[in-house]
Structure formats: structure tokens, C-alpha cells
Design a protein around this motif. Sequence first.
Motif, mmCIF file in Angstrom:
data_model
loop_
_atom_site.group_PDB
_atom_site.id
_atom_site.type_symbol
_atom_site.label_atom_id
_atom_site.label_comp_id
_atom_site.label_asym_id
_atom_site.label_seq_id
_atom_site.Cartn_x
_atom_site.Cartn_y
_atom_site.Cartn_z
ATOM 1 N N LEU A 140 33.150 37.922 56.735
ATOM 2 C CA LEU A 140 33.138 36.238 56.146
ATOM 3 C C LEU A 140 34.515 36.158 55.145
ATOM 4 N N VAL A 141 35.277 37.345 55.191
ATOM 5 C CA VAL A 141 36.606 37.273 54.216
ATOM 6 C C VAL A 141 36.370 36.646 53.103
ATOM 7 N N LEU A 142 35.407 37.030 52.275
ATOM 8 C CA LEU A 142 35.045 36.592 51.006
ATOM 9 C C LEU A 142 35.044 37.776 49.783
ATOM 10 N N PRO A 143 35.167 37.464 48.597
ATOM 11 C CA PRO A 143 35.235 38.472 47.599
ATOM 12 C C PRO A 143 33.713 38.916 47.469
ATOM 13 N N TYR A 144 33.769 40.026 47.416
ATOM 14 C CA TYR A 144 32.495 40.942 47.358
ATOM 15 C C TYR A 144 31.457 40.594 46.375
ATOM 16 N N LYS A 145 31.934 40.082 45.010
ATOM 17 C CA LYS A 145 31.034 39.343 44.065
ATOM 18 C C LYS A 145 30.373 38.164 44.336
ATOM 19 N N GLN A 146 31.114 37.194 45.396
ATOM 20 C CA GLN A 146 30.706 36.054 45.819
ATOM 21 C C GLN A 146 29.631 36.202 46.885
ATOM 22 N N VAL A 147 29.854 37.116 47.567
ATOM 23 C CA VAL A 147 28.722 37.393 48.702
ATOM 24 C C VAL A 147 27.516 38.267 47.802
ATOM 25 N N GLU A 148 27.677 38.753 47.061
ATOM 26 C CA GLU A 148 26.493 39.577 46.165
ATOM 27 C C GLU A 148 25.752 38.429 45.317
ATOM 28 N N ASN A 149 26.517 37.093 44.794
ATOM 29 C CA ASN A 149 25.865 36.213 44.270
ATOM 30 C C ASN A 149 25.128 35.153 45.298
#
Length: 167
Positions: A140-149
Amino acid sequence: MTNQQLIISNYYAQHRGEIVDFIALRIADACEAEDIVQDLFLRLLRGHQLITPITLPSLVYTLARHSVADYFRRRRVKEEYEHYLTKNTDSIGEIESVISARQLMERMERTLAHLPEACGRVYRLHIYDGLKVSDIAQQLVLPYKQVENRLGQARKAVRRQFTSLSA
């Protein structure tokens, strides 16, 4: 609206019907074909690939063929599972548990529908496709933390829904 989004939306307005027909002819389900086309164009609008009026038709039809293959792949797995259940169920109780499992899945999907789309998408990729957080972030081309949240938010909502179900 960016130039690419304008190109995609114009193409959608002009060619949606023929793409729906292209997919419906292959899967024999007009309603499902509509959904596939909608998802296909949403994916294009959210994507970051370089799209021109020349490359768009080929890209759309390639994605449509891939979506049809995915549809049949999911349907085959579901049919194999249902066939396995009907051959291996010894009692009515087991059949009832399959029905209640289907009801639970429907309830989970309704819960995900009330979440922000990004949370639901991450949750589906994790649960249905079996992707890890790092793989989802990359896809999704997103930061890891954002996906985790987002995954955490979706899990909490689903957990709340199932906790209220058992209470």
C-alpha cells in the motif's frame, strides 16, 4: 483532481459499460462484474503508477483479466471447502456450525464496513490474504506504523463486535 485522475475518470465514464460486459461475460454475474469494475477503477485512482490515455486501456483490461482470475480462484476455494464440508459432516450440529460461521463472517464484514476504508482494507489483506504488516505496508506504500495502527483499530472493532455477540 490530478491529470491522471481526470484521465481515469473520463475513461471510466466512457468505457464502464463495455468493461462490465467484458467481465460479466466471463463470470456470468452482472452484479459481481459491477463490483469488480468499481474496485478496479478505485485501485487505479489510488495507485501511484504513471498512466496516460495510451496505456490506460491496456492496463484496465489486464487488471480486468486478473480480477476475473481472482474471482474464479476465490470461488473455487469456497466450493472445495463447501464440498469438503458436505462430504465430511456427520451430524446436523456440524452443518449448523458452518451456517453460524457464515453468519459470523457476514457480521465481521458489516463491522468492517463501518470502519474507515483504510482500516478495513488493511484488515482484509491481513486476514484473507495472510499478509504480514510489513508486506501490507509495502503493497500500500504506507509507513509500517500506520499500517500497524490501522490493523489494531480494525482488530479492536471486530473484537468488540464479537464480544457483544457472546454476551
